[in-house]
Write a protein that holds these residues in place. Sequence first.
Motif, PDB file in Angstrom:
ATOM      1  N   GLY A  10      33.817  42.434  42.326  1.00  0.00           N
ATOM      2  CA  GLY A  10      34.683  41.260  42.287  1.00  0.00           C
ATOM      3  C   GLY A  10      34.529  40.424  41.039  1.00  0.00           C
ATOM      4  O   GLY A  10      33.970  40.871  40.027  1.00  0.00           O
ATOM      5  N   THR A  13      36.638  34.278  39.864  1.00  0.00           N
ATOM      6  CA  THR A  13      37.942  33.630  39.705  1.00  0.00           C
ATOM      7  C   THR A  13      39.013  34.168  40.655  1.00  0.00           C
ATOM      8  O   THR A  13      40.098  33.609  40.742  1.00  0.00           O
ATOM      9  N   SER A  14      38.716  35.264  41.347  1.00  0.00           N
ATOM     10  CA  SER A  14      39.757  35.934  42.136  1.00  0.00           C
ATOM     11  C   SER A  14      39.821  35.417  43.574  1.00  0.00           C
ATOM     12  O   SER A  14      38.864  35.540  44.340  1.00  0.00           O
ATOM     13  N   TYR A  16      41.440  36.779  45.900  1.00  0.00           N
ATOM     14  CA  TYR A  16      41.404  37.951  46.784  1.00  0.00           C
ATOM     15  C   TYR A  16      39.965  38.388  47.061  1.00  0.00           C
ATOM     16  O   TYR A  16      39.632  38.803  48.169  1.00  0.00           O
ATOM     17  N   THR A  38      35.606  39.833  32.650  1.00  0.00           N
ATOM     18  CA  THR A  38      37.008  39.534  32.343  1.00  0.00           C
ATOM     19  C   THR A  38      37.485  40.430  31.203  1.00  0.00           C
ATOM     20  O   THR A  38      36.799  40.568  30.195  1.00  0.00           O
ATOM     21  N   LYS A  54      42.075  47.532  40.737  1.00  0.00           N
ATOM     22  CA  LYS A  54      41.951  46.086  40.900  1.00  0.00           C
ATOM     23  C   LYS A  54      40.824  45.712  41.842  1.00  0.00           C
ATOM     24  O   LYS A  54      40.477  46.472  42.751  1.00  0.00           O
ATOM     25  N   SER A  68      42.588  43.193  49.595  1.00  0.00           N
ATOM     26  CA  SER A  68      41.818  42.142  50.269  1.00  0.00           C
ATOM     27  C   SER A  68      42.092  42.019  51.772  1.00  0.00           C
ATOM     28  O   SER A  68      41.156  41.876  52.562  1.00  0.00           O
ATOM     29  N   TRP A 170      43.144  27.760  43.194  1.00  0.00           N
ATOM     30  CA  TRP A 170      44.258  27.883  42.246  1.00  0.00           C
ATOM     31  C   TRP A 170      45.352  26.848  42.501  1.00  0.00           C
ATOM     32  O   TRP A 170      46.050  26.436  41.571  1.00  0.00           O
TER      33      TRP A 170
END
Lengths: 230, 230
Positions: A10, A13-14, A16, A38, A54, A68, A170
């Motif tokens: 992972g 920042t994600s 999911y 990143t 991903k 996810s 976010w």
Amino acid sequence: MANNDVKLIGAWTSPYVMRAQIALNLKSIKYEFLAEKTGSKSELLLKSNPVHKKIPVLIHDDKPICESLVIVQYIDEVWSSGPSILPSDPYDRAIARFWAAYLDDKWFPAIKGIGMAKEEEARKAAIEQVRQGLAYLEEEFVKSSSKGKDFFGGDKIGYLDIAFGCFLGWLRVTEKMNNMKFLDEIKTPNLFKWAEKFCADDSVKDVMPDTDKLLEFAKILIAKIRAPQN
Amino acid sequence: MANNDVKLIGAWTSPYVMRAQIALNLKSIKYEFLAEKTGSKSELLLKSNPVHKKIPVLIHDDKPICESLVIVQYIDEVWSSGPSILPSDPYDRAIARFWAAYLDDKWFPAIKGIGMAKEEEARKAAIEQVRQGLAYLEEEFVKSSSKGKDFFGGDKIGYLDIAFGCFLGWLRVTEKMNNMKFLDEIKTPNLFKWAEKFCADDSVKDVMPDTDKLLEFAKILIAKIRAPQN
């Protein structure tokens, strides 16, 4: 519960990835976090998720599980002795799955659309879509928490809480970048309270990113995307 | 099983509606089919699916359930005494859910992309995406049917069979319109046999649309979409 055979590929920042983390925390499953850098993809990620390449990927007993919402359901089904994440009633499960799909297919793309919009008209349309989604979810919260519960899932965080709550970081970044409020005490009083309780929960508080840190990351990301290509 | 309280809002041309029909057939649930007219939306549809305004909608005991994969899982969970649609093992369930999401998010949009492409380059890219998807699924079929079973789900049609098989009508239409073969005995020998068995199954044969009839519908649809707007 000690599970040395659980790994999660992972990045902090994600949203999911956060879904998988919260689900693992709710079930008290210890796991190894394998942070992707990143801008690059590890060999393990490419091997584990060759179709989408991903994050997140959950690796359990050397078997990869991708996507996810698939991961959250898998965690709920494998560690079924822990607190239940999906509602027990089939209709409630269907409603939770419906809104989770809506968030991924329509609502979060609109959040991204605000940041990516090149024209003011597109930006306004995206803002309106985000507001519409919040109005839907405020209404859904009132319906599903008719007995005065704290979460969509009842007394405890459940599937839709996880699916929606992971986007709060976010959402706050988007509020700050656009100098506006999406979640407030007047238009979305129930979601406003829900968000506070969600972020303060033991399963969430250590994995929810700091808004200012995420804002810095977002600014760099948007600058890169908008930079003229060579 | 008689269930006068089960209704399905749909249309014969929709692969997503077919998913719900096959799931109901597998569980031997009688239902009333409420056909939507092409180009308009009934009041019942707008009331039952105010967010997406799309078919299929399953109405069970006056409660609407939307989104085809959510409906299939709901049917499996509510009528759990019938044959199981989702695999029993959590990992197998995760794999089936992964591919079902892939089909909806990536593969079927590529099929549509072939018909909608305005330039040859875009058309070729979409064709390549469709072929890539079939290569993935051929590989997945070999993995999941390692004991020589007929379907992804084993001896009987399951979740991934339904998710994928409902697109066979539109795949054949696309083959005919483009004078090419996607599913053949050389490149996709397992999927080729699987498709034959799927279409011949009792739960499927009466709901799989006739390819020529669907082709006529597709030609009218594409002509409308491509027509200059007033």
